[in-house]
Design an enzyme around this catalytic site. Structure first.
Site, PDB file in Angstrom:
ATOM      1  N   ARG A  45      67.652 -15.458  -2.873  1.00 53.52           N
ATOM      2  CA  ARG A  45      66.916 -15.871  -1.665  1.00 53.52           C
ATOM      3  C   ARG A  45      67.533 -15.294  -0.391  1.00 53.52           C
ATOM      4  NH1 ARG A  45      65.735 -18.528  -5.765  1.00 53.52           N
ATOM      5  NH2 ARG A  45      63.690 -19.499  -6.031  1.00 53.52           N
ATOM      6  N   TYR A  89      35.590 -17.632  -3.703  1.00 53.58           N
ATOM      7  CA  TYR A  89      35.239 -18.770  -4.569  1.00 53.58           C
ATOM      8  C   TYR A  89      33.871 -19.354  -4.218  1.00 53.58           C
ATOM      9  CZ  TYR A  89      40.027 -18.435  -6.203  1.00 53.58           C
ATOM     10  OH  TYR A  89      41.194 -17.966  -6.752  1.00 53.58           O
ATOM     11  N   HIS A 216      57.209  -6.020 -10.792  1.00 49.48           N
ATOM     12  CA  HIS A 216      56.298  -7.125 -11.108  1.00 49.48           C
ATOM     13  C   HIS A 216      55.033  -6.571 -11.791  1.00 49.48           C
ATOM     14  CE1 HIS A 216      55.068 -11.324 -10.715  1.00 49.48           C
ATOM     15  NE2 HIS A 216      53.855 -10.801 -10.782  1.00 49.48           N
ATOM     16  N   ALA A 217      54.735  -7.069 -12.980  1.00 51.77           N
ATOM     17  CA  ALA A 217      53.636  -6.516 -13.783  1.00 51.77           C
ATOM     18  C   ALA A 217      52.314  -6.540 -13.011  1.00 51.77           C
ATOM     19  CB  ALA A 217      53.495  -7.320 -15.067  1.00 51.77           C
ATOM     20  N   HIS A 246      47.950 -10.511 -20.807  1.00 54.13           N
ATOM     21  CA  HIS A 246      47.434 -10.883 -19.484  1.00 54.13           C
ATOM     22  C   HIS A 246      46.979  -9.621 -18.724  1.00 54.13           C
ATOM     23  CE1 HIS A 246      47.453 -13.131 -15.580  1.00 54.13           C
ATOM     24  NE2 HIS A 246      47.757 -11.928 -15.107  1.00 54.13           N
ATOM     25  N   GLU A 247      47.850  -8.621 -18.682  1.00 52.71           N
ATOM     26  CA  GLU A 247      47.527  -7.388 -17.943  1.00 52.71           C
ATOM     27  C   GLU A 247      46.368  -6.638 -18.603  1.00 52.71           C
ATOM     28  OE1 GLU A 247      48.627  -7.017 -15.067  1.00 52.71           O
ATOM     29  OE2 GLU A 247      50.195  -8.538 -15.210  1.00 52.71           O
ATOM     30  N   HIS A 250      43.077  -7.840 -17.503  1.00 46.28           N
ATOM     31  CA  HIS A 250      42.590  -7.245 -16.251  1.00 46.28           C
ATOM     32  C   HIS A 250      41.904  -5.906 -16.541  1.00 46.28           C
ATOM     33  CE1 HIS A 250      44.332 -10.122 -13.494  1.00 46.28           C
ATOM     34  NE2 HIS A 250      45.572  -9.866 -13.840  1.00 46.28           N
ATOM     35  N   GLU A 274      42.305 -13.600 -13.600  1.00 45.24           N
ATOM     36  CA  GLU A 274      43.626 -13.963 -14.117  1.00 45.24           C
ATOM     37  C   GLU A 274      43.549 -14.635 -15.482  1.00 45.24           C
ATOM     38  OE1 GLU A 274      46.139 -12.743 -12.859  1.00 45.24           O
ATOM     39  OE2 GLU A 274      45.268 -12.112 -10.952  1.00 45.24           O
ATOM     40  N   TRP A 348      57.710 -26.070   3.002  1.00 45.10           N
ATOM     41  CA  TRP A 348      57.821 -25.485   1.653  1.00 45.10           C
ATOM     42  C   TRP A 348      58.482 -26.474   0.700  1.00 45.10           C
ATOM     43  CZ3 TRP A 348      56.217 -21.687  -1.457  1.00 45.10           C
ATOM     44  CH2 TRP A 348      57.009 -21.305  -2.547  1.00 45.10           C
ATOM     45  N   ARG A 352      57.355 -28.473  -2.685  1.00 49.02           N
ATOM     46  CA  ARG A 352      58.099 -28.276  -3.937  1.00 49.02           C
ATOM     47  C   ARG A 352      58.577 -29.638  -4.479  1.00 49.02           C
ATOM     48  NH1 ARG A 352      59.062 -23.591  -6.922  1.00 49.02           N
ATOM     49  NH2 ARG A 352      61.136 -22.915  -6.284  1.00 49.02           N
ATOM     50  N   HIS A 376      54.569 -12.690  -4.818  1.00 48.61           N
ATOM     51  CA  HIS A 376      53.226 -12.728  -4.239  1.00 48.61           C
ATOM     52  C   HIS A 376      53.231 -13.054  -2.745  1.00 48.61           C
ATOM     53  CE1 HIS A 376      52.829 -13.104  -8.543  1.00 48.61           C
ATOM     54  NE2 HIS A 376      51.572 -12.750  -8.467  1.00 48.61           N
ATOM     55  N   TYR A 386      45.782 -18.202  -9.945  1.00 48.29           N
ATOM     56  CA  TYR A 386      46.525 -18.526 -11.172  1.00 48.29           C
ATOM     57  C   TYR A 386      46.345 -19.996 -11.546  1.00 48.29           C
ATOM     58  CZ  TYR A 386      48.729 -14.052 -10.162  1.00 48.29           C
ATOM     59  OH  TYR A 386      48.957 -12.729  -9.888  1.00 48.29           O
TER      60      TYR A 386
HETATM   61  O1  X8Z Z   1      51.774 -12.268 -11.350  1.00 51.86           O
HETATM   62  C1  X8Z Z   1      51.384 -12.563 -12.469  1.00 51.86           C
HETATM   63  C2  X8Z Z   1      50.924 -11.487 -13.428  1.00 51.86           C
HETATM   64  C3  X8Z Z   1      50.333 -10.328 -12.716  1.00 51.86           C
HETATM   65  S1  X8Z Z   1      48.766 -10.633 -12.069  1.00 51.86           S
HETATM   66  C4  X8Z Z   1      52.099 -11.001 -14.230  1.00 51.86           C
HETATM   67  N1  X8Z Z   1      51.432 -13.865 -12.869  1.00 51.86           N
HETATM   68  C5  X8Z Z   1      51.905 -14.931 -11.988  1.00 51.86           C
HETATM   69  C6  X8Z Z   1      53.388 -14.796 -11.690  1.00 51.86           C
HETATM   70  O2  X8Z Z   1      54.086 -14.059 -12.390  1.00 51.86           O
HETATM   71  O3  X8Z Z   1      53.861 -15.462 -10.761  1.00 51.86           O
HETATM   72  C7  X8Z Z   1      50.998 -14.389 -14.156  1.00 51.86           C
HETATM   73  C8  X8Z Z   1      51.360 -15.837 -14.138  1.00 51.86           C
HETATM   74  C9  X8Z Z   1      51.606 -16.207 -12.712  1.00 51.86           C
HETATM   75 ZN    ZN Z   2      47.155 -11.041 -13.349  1.00 53.54          ZN
END
Ligand code: X8Z
Ligand code: ZN
Length: 512
Positions: A45, A89, A216-217, A246-247, A250, A274, A348, A352, A376, A386
């Site tokens: 952090r 939405y 990050h995927a 998951h990917e 998409h 998602e 925040w 939490r 994100h 999500y």
């Molecule tokens: O960011 C993602 C995917 C890519 S769209 C790997 N996810 C969130 C995260 O990692 O914070 C999937 C679950 C939640």
């Molecule tokens: Zn995703």
């Protein structure tokens, strides 16, 4: 901000130059030493969020400016950036509707939380706070968003055969390509698409050694009808196998709606996008399927085996729900101006604590910026999708399992069912050309989102948790005070006003 996030390197336990993927993730996943975990949590952090706090306030102004600039003549279309994010939405009651979904399932979350807390107390003893919250660094994940990595610490029936297939994947020589091919096969067997050569040529599925990369995927649609790519620093483990599905979800969605006019080449709503790959993940995770693909040898079919399996899945799916919900509750407040920049940290941690029941391992202040430690937030990527996805995927799973004539939800595996594949192709090819409510109705016979299928799926686990908690006299819930965890910001203001008062007196005196 993305660059700060992507380039961050930290030291933990005397080792330096550690990157989020794979080094720091491995620490959060496997380390159990309270202080080492705490060091990783704090240093991450400090290297990310804290460095972008000032930029974030500028970004909020720019984002709102962008949203408000989307005017129709002199009429503003969006009041602020939160409004703009909620637009896809197409639901004037979206805020209330997502809140209701959370309300539907928060009692289940509280039971899961209490059960995990009880188990962690056995490991960490009096390091666990008396107020009932769980320290955020002890849940096997940097953000405490999915808790599956501490499954071995909380497993109900430890003497049954292991259900995590990571070691079996390693034993069988799995690598990133083998994992991607396995996922592709699942889609193809449903009658969905095979990946083209272009996909394999252009995607990055292993972390490159010679350059920095945001790991990050992610999945990309280059909007030319043929160039679709995944970027992922794959590690050989079960969690990443599910992330690949998951990917791939998409990518399949991009391909299914590629012939729509450009404006409709979107998910029916962002949660749909998602959820498609996660829907496959629900079938792939079942012990029955893992046995079939030879990754699980001796699963215990008894009720105890079911509870172990359900707990493992719930640690990822149910533990995620409050996290998935609160990230954008916080950002909506920021964009709407109800959370001002002098309250970023306080607000925040209020969320939490209230929703997740977790607490920071050290006191935080308005010099920190913990939201920015999450990809994100740094990358301007909405998150409510999500939360919505976790609701939708269980609704779809139930409906498609009924179509496949499978009645036990947690055993249902849609693998190879062409009727299910046809249904998916038909609905998802529509992209955003038809309101999502209609598409949901087409899939599930109901036009509304509901947490009921998720609750139904986890019926055995919910009953088990209730019994365990009652037997141990463990009361779900927590009572934490924000002042114990976040420094009050008004000390400075107090001093300022005190000083101003003196100044005012001096000025008045000199005037007289
Ligand atoms: O960011 C993602 C995917 C890519 S769209 C790997 N996810 C969130 C995260 O990692 O914070 C999937 C679950 C939640
Ligand atoms: Zn995703």
């Amino acid at each position: 901000m993305s660059s700060i996030y992507g380039k961050a390197k930290i030291c933990v336990a005397g080792k330096c130059n550690l990157t989020l993927e794979p080094d720091i993730t491995k620490i959060m996943t496997s380390e159990r030493n309270y202080d080492v975990l705490k060091e990783a949590w704090i240093n991450w952090r400090d290297a990310t969020g804290k460095q972008m706090r000032q930029m974030y306030t500028e970004y909020v102004q720019l984002a709102n400016y962008l949203a408000i600039s989307n005017s129709f003549g002199s009429i503003a279309v969006f009041l602020n950036y939160a409004d703009y994010w909620r637009f896809p939405y197409e639901d004037s009651y979206f805020k209330r509707n997502v809140e209701n979904l959370w309300e539907e399932m928060k009692a289940f979350y509280a039971d899961l939380h209490a059960y995990v807390r009880m188990k962690l107390r056995k490991i960490y003893g009096d390091k666990m706070p008396a107020d009932g919250t769980i320290p955020a660094h002890l849940l096997g994940n940097m953000w405490a968003q999915q808790w599956g990595n501490i499954y071995n610490e909380v497993v109900p029936y430890a003497d049954l055969p292991q259900i995590d297939v990571t070691s079996e994947m390693i034993k069988q020589g799995y690598d990133a390509m083998k994992m991607f091919k396995l996922s592709e096969k699942f889609f193809v067997d449903l009658g969905l698409n095979k990946m083209e050569d272009e996909f394999w040529k252009n995607s990055i599925i292993v972390k490159p050694e010679n350059r920095e990369l945001i790991c990050h995927a992610s999945a990309w649609d280059f909007s030319d009808g043929s160039d679709f790519r995944i970027k992922m620093c794959t590690d050989v483990n079960f969690h990443d196998l599910i992330t690949i599905h998951h990917e791939m979800g998409h990518i399949q969605y991009y391909q299914l709606y590629k012939d729509q006019p450009q404006v409709f080449r979107e998910g029916a709503n962002p949660g749909f996008h998602e959820a498609l790959g996660d829907l496959m993940g629900l079938s792939v995770s079942t012990p029955g399927h893992l046995k079939k693909i030879k990754l699980l040898n001796n699963f215990d079919e008894s009720d105890k085996g079911t509870i172990n399996f359900q707990l493992k899945l719930a640690l990822d799916k149910v533990a995620f729900m409050p996290f998935g919900y609160l990230i954008d509750l916080w950002r909506w407040g920021v964009f709407e101006g109800t959370t001002t920049k002098d309250q970023y940290t306080r607000k925040w941690w209020e969320l939490r604590i209230n929703y997740q029941g977790i607490s920071p391992p050290v006191k935080r202040s308005e010099n920190d910026f913990d939201p920015g430690g999450k990809y994100h937030v740094a990358a301007n990527s909405p998150y409510m999708s999500y939360f919505v996805s976790h609701i939708l995927q269980f609704q779809w799973h139930k409906a498609l399992c009924m179509l496949a004539k499978e009645t036990i939800l947690h055993k249902c595996d849609i693998d190879g069912n062409k009727e299910v594949g046809d249904k998916i192709r038909k609905v998802f090819s529509q992209g955003a050309s038809i309101p999502w409510q209609k598409q949901l109705e087409n899939l599930t016979d109901s036009a509304e989102m509901s947490a009921k299928p998720l609750l139904e799926y986890f019926t055995p686990l919910r009953e088990f948790l209730k019994k365990e908690l009652a037997a141990a006299n463990e009361k779900p819930g927590w009572t934490a005070s924000i002042d114990d965890y976040v420094e009050r910001n008004d000390t400075n203001c107090g001093n300022v006003s005190h000083n101003s008062l003196i100044l005012l007196l001096l000025v008045s005196a000199s005037l007289i």
